[in-house]
Design a protein around this motif. Structure first.
Motif, mmCIF file in Angstrom:
data_model
loop_
_atom_site.group_PDB
_atom_site.id
_atom_site.type_symbol
_atom_site.label_atom_id
_atom_site.label_comp_id
_atom_site.label_asym_id
_atom_site.label_seq_id
_atom_site.Cartn_x
_atom_site.Cartn_y
_atom_site.Cartn_z
ATOM 1 N N ASP A 162 0.842 -1.191 0.000
ATOM 2 C CA ASP A 162 0.000 0.000 0.000
ATOM 3 C C ASP A 162 0.883 1.249 0.000
ATOM 4 N N ARG A 163 0.924 1.918 -1.138
ATOM 5 C CA ARG A 163 1.731 3.135 -1.255
ATOM 6 C C ARG A 163 0.873 4.398 -1.229
ATOM 7 N N SER A 164 -0.396 4.257 -0.867
ATOM 8 C CA SER A 164 -1.298 5.413 -0.930
ATOM 9 C C SER A 164 -0.827 6.551 -0.033
ATOM 10 N N LEU A 165 -0.273 6.228 1.144
ATOM 11 C CA LEU A 165 0.183 7.276 2.054
ATOM 12 C C LEU A 165 1.338 8.067 1.424
ATOM 13 N N LYS A 168 -0.165 10.424 -1.140
ATOM 14 C CA LYS A 168 -0.847 11.555 -0.494
ATOM 15 C C LYS A 168 0.162 12.545 0.079
ATOM 16 N N LEU A 169 1.228 12.006 0.667
ATOM 17 C CA LEU A 169 2.274 12.861 1.211
ATOM 18 C C LEU A 169 2.949 13.664 0.095
ATOM 19 N N SER A 217 -5.438 14.125 -0.211
ATOM 20 C CA SER A 217 -4.459 13.898 0.860
ATOM 21 C C SER A 217 -5.097 13.892 2.248
ATOM 22 N N ASP A 220 -8.619 10.958 4.650
ATOM 23 C CA ASP A 220 -8.635 9.967 5.732
ATOM 24 C C ASP A 220 -8.992 10.591 7.073
ATOM 25 N N LEU A 275 0.614 14.149 7.613
ATOM 26 C CA LEU A 275 0.905 12.935 6.854
ATOM 27 C C LEU A 275 2.346 12.485 7.056
ATOM 28 N N LYS A 278 2.368 10.601 10.233
ATOM 29 C CA LYS A 278 1.737 9.288 10.056
ATOM 30 C C LYS A 278 2.684 8.334 9.328
ATOM 31 N N PHE A 279 3.369 8.844 8.318
ATOM 32 C CA PHE A 279 4.327 8.018 7.571
ATOM 33 C C PHE A 279 5.444 7.540 8.495
ATOM 34 N N GLN A 282 4.237 4.785 10.839
ATOM 35 C CA GLN A 282 3.966 3.491 10.219
ATOM 36 C C GLN A 282 5.235 2.707 9.937
#
Length: 801
Positions: A162-165, A168-169, A217, A220, A275, A278-279, A282
């Protein structure tokens, strides 16, 4: 004593001299010959004695001739080219990488090989016309790199990253930079002709850049806020979503009505920093598996036998195809994959991975054996009682405890504070608006929105991700690999620590051996050493390690009675080595647990010329620093030892651990799981520290489950963290650092509150200008990141020492 040139181990059994070098076995010599003849001797220049002593059993891989299994293991198969990937736990240094990436020099059928060192995996491309999968695996085994092929490989699924973050970043960062660039003229109120002429274009460009920031972005945060409100929870995303909404609506209104440039820079900066946090949070250890189950432990295939026209035929079949009534063969060191009845042979089964009991269990024909046990001894024939998916072990793994999400029941510190913060901000905004309605109605709307904008908890939301992310990284450097950053907060709340015994507080590769009885003569010791040298039994090997190897007698007569012991003679001396019953000619188990002085211990008995001499007692060897660790934790936390073993070590443990430590023995997996549940019902926050499959239920049920592992890349049950066994003594420091990390987060909240008070002063007075918001919001975020980074680095020095 000489060391093996290939693997570096002591040459205990024999010394093989070849090419001016010493080798401990023919396998090591063979690997050296292969490498030397293929001009790969540079392998030994990369690291001294880098090899792993190979144990080759070609029949073990007969299942790799099964077409169905081959199809499951291959990633690609077309036009004579096949690609397969394997996990190889013995990859450990630069020489390993070098030899594995030069396999094409060992066999021309190998086209290419790539090593993923963190995951200990190799990806091989080879010609199916020149080399089949079985021979490829055997080549790896011969050079000391045996692949780990298990049932998990048969059921592997495509892993979607999952590269969505990241996307978005990237979008938020791109927009943030451009909006800041377009905002500079208005920050400094530059009235240059061309800037004044194009300012409306710049404003609409900023609006355009803000659209993907808000609706892609930042989506969420809106989703999380909605779910929280629907569940009656004011999480941290509620004030964030409110702040983003107000920023966007007010900024849009300002450019539409030509009142100003708005706060699009603060909006994009807010989302970007959130973001980024959050990155960072994670970040975890993708090369470690925290949720392995029995499939990572079970074989992919088994030998099934059936009779055709009076002839017994053996075939390798995938384990899921075994049905009730099928006959299977289990060889030495092979694992039993389903519940079954013993038909033929003498079974001596090690259930330590299932029950935690360290002693092998003897079984006779007609008795039931359970899945998960490992046969120690000769070949046995079994009749399956159930398919694999209905065995005792898989039923244990299907417990609801493995399906629960620990984080869903855990409210972190950020969300606890955000609830109060949200109420406070809304109250200030409403009261300020009411005041200005009566004092100057024209400012009421601006004040209301300004309070919500400046009080958006960006810095509060960043404090935990950056603090815990830094601690997560520091723990990883010190060999504690946690599943995610939330586990650190949960560790800080722990008040009860439950330890498994075997393999957790004891060391698997060390034991203390004592002799009790009539002193052995020198002649008896010499024959004993020579006899044990010829035996492959684990207890024989352990006992041989402590004997004098310089003066040993080679037996003239040697016989190993499976399940009972050894009988050996030299000249006029006859020795029996084994169980007490065997040395007394009554027959019993070689590794039988004898009761001596009211203590259950593993013993090996000796008789000389039919006269009983005494016994060697094997005691557990506890990890270095165990007593100090327990003393360190005692007082702050309740300490419990929960073991599947018998209570033979109770008195010895009582001398090592604090007096208040509770000890419970003979605990089966279900008992351990229920014990943890009972502790939690009483209000305790429980950490379970274990190592085996028998601890899996307790690990999953506990608030934090930590696995102690000699090799963090081999099998471990579902857990929240994996601790390298060499750092076991540091567990108390990890607790201490987790607690201090929470203090850093709280100080960060105070720092954020300081910025909010300054910003609210501008907002409540109706003097919030875009440039003020543009300075305060990024400044608060950056200062929080800097503070948490420096604070965690200072705190980590204790671990580094």
């Amino acid at each position: 004593m000489k060391s093996c040139f290939h693997c570096g181990e002591d040459c205990l059994e024999e010394i093989i001299n070849y090419d001016g070098k010493s080798f401990c076995c023919s396998g090591c010599r063979t690997v050296y010959e292969i490498l030397n003849s293929n001009d790969l001797s540079y392998y030994y220049d990369l690291e001294k004695t880098p090899g792993i002593s190979p144990k080759i059993n070609e029949g073990k891989y007969d299942y790799l001739e099964n077409t169905e299994i081959i199809e499951k293991l291959l990633e690609f198969d077309h036009d004579g080219t096949q690609i397969a990937s394997f996990t190889i736990p013995s990859i450990h240094c630069s020489s390993c990488i070098w030899i594995l990436e030069n396999l094409n020099k060992l066999h021309k059928g190998i086209k290419s090989s790539q090593v993923d060192f963190p995951k200990k995996k190799i990806r091989l491309s080879f010609s199916s016309e020149e080399l089949n999968l079985k021979n490829l695996v055997l080549l790896l085994v011969r050079i000391g790199y045996e692949p780990n092929i298990s049932l998990d490989n048969y059921e592997k699924k495509d892993s979607n990253i999952d590269r969505s973050l990241i996307y978005k970043l990237g979008v938020a960062g791109f927009a943030f930079g451009n909006i800041m660039f377009l905002s500079f003229p208005e920050y400094f109120e530059i009235n240059e002709f061309w800037l004044e002429k194009f300012k409306h274009l710049f404003r609409w460009l900023m609006f355009t850049f803000s659209l993907p920031v808000v609706f892609y972005s930042g989506k969420d945060y809106f989703i999380s806020a909605y779910k929280g409100l629907r569940a009656g929870i004011l999480n941290i995303d509620v004030p964030i979503a409110l702040g983003i909404t107000v920023l966007f609506l007010r900024s849009t209104a300002e450019i539409v009505l030509d009142l100003g440039t708005g706060f699009f820079d603060s909006l994009s900066g807010l989302v970007f920093f959130l973001l980024l946090g959050k990155f960072f949070q994670q970040k975890t250890y993708s090369f470690l598996s925290f949720e392995r189950d029995y499939k990572s432990y079970f074989p992919i295939a088994v030998t099934r036998i059936h009779t055709v026209n009076g002839e017994t035929i053996e075939e390798q079949v995938q384990v899921y195809k075994i049905q009730k009534g099928d006959r299977i063969i289990i060889r030495n060191e092979e694992l039993i994959p389903m519940d079954a009845i013993l038909i033929k042979g003498k079974a001596k089964i090690d259930y330590s991975f299932v029950t935690g009991e360290a002693e092998p269990v003897s079984k006779s024909s007609g008795e039931k054996v359970f899945a998960g046990g490992r046969q120690q001894g000769g070949i046995i024939e079994l009749e399956a009682l159930k398919p694999v998916k209905q065995s005792y072990l898989t039923e244990l793994w299907s417990d609801e405890v493995f399906k629960k999400d620990k984080n869903s029941a855990f409210q972190n510190l950020t969300n606890q504070i955000s609830r109060r913060f949200t109420y406070a901000v809304l109250s200030i905004a409403v009261l300020s608006a009411i005041f200005w309605i009566f004092y100057d109605p024209s400012k009421a709307w601006n004040v209301f929105t300004a309070v919500l904008i400046i009080a958006c908890p960006c810095a509060i939301a960043l404090a935990a991700p950056f603090t815990l992310g830094n601690i997560l990284r520091i723990f990883g450097k010190n060999k504690l690999y946690l599943k995610d950053a939330n586990v650190i907060e949960q560790i800080a709340q722990i008040d009860t620590v439950v330890f498994d015994k075997t393999g957790t507080i004891t060391e698997n590769d060390r034991s203390r051996i004592e002799y009790e009885g009539v002193k052995l003569t020198e002649v008896e010791k010499q024959l004993l050493g020579g006899s044990l040298r010829a035996s492959n039994h684990p207890l024989s090997r352990s006992l041989y390690e402590i004997l004098d190897k310089n003066n040993i007698s080679t037996p003239e007569h040697f016989m190993e009675h499976t399940g009972m012991g050894l009988e050996t003679s030299y000249k006029d001396l006859n020795l029996k080595i084994g169980s007490k019953a065997f040395t007394s000619d009554t027959g019993s188990s070689f590794t039988e647990v004898q009761v001596m002085d009211k203590k259950a211990r593993t013993t090996v008995h000796i008789s000389s010329n039919n006269q009983y001499k005494g016994c060697f007692s094997f005691h557990n060897s506890y990890r270095d620093g165990l007593s100090e660790l327990f003393q360190e934790l005692d007082g702050d936390k309740e300490l419990i030892i929960l073991s599947g073993d018998n209570d033979g070590e109770r008195s010895r443990l009582s001398q090592i651990v604090p007096e208040a430590t509770r000890m419970l023995f003979n605990q089966r997996p279900g008992n351990k799981l229920q014990f943890i549940k009972d502790l939690q019902k009483s209000g305790a926050k429980v950490m379970m520290v274990g190592d085996g499959l028998n601890d899996a239920g307790a690990l999953a049920q506990s608030d934090v489950g930590i696995v102690i592992s000699e090799d963090v890349n081999v099998f471990s049950p579902a857990c929240d963290g994996i601790l390298d066994a060499k750092r076991f003594r540091e567990l108390g420091n990890f607790f201490d650092l987790s607690g201090k990390a929470i203090s850093v987060i709280k100080f960060s909240f105070l720092l954020s509150l300081f910025y909010n008070i300054i910003g609210l002063g501008f907002a409540v007075s109706g003097n919030l200008m875009p440039v003020v918001a543009a300075i305060l919001m990024p400044l608060s975020s950056i200062s929080i990141v800097v503070f948490t980074t420096l604070a965690t680095q200072i705190l980590s020095k204790k671990l580094k020492k």
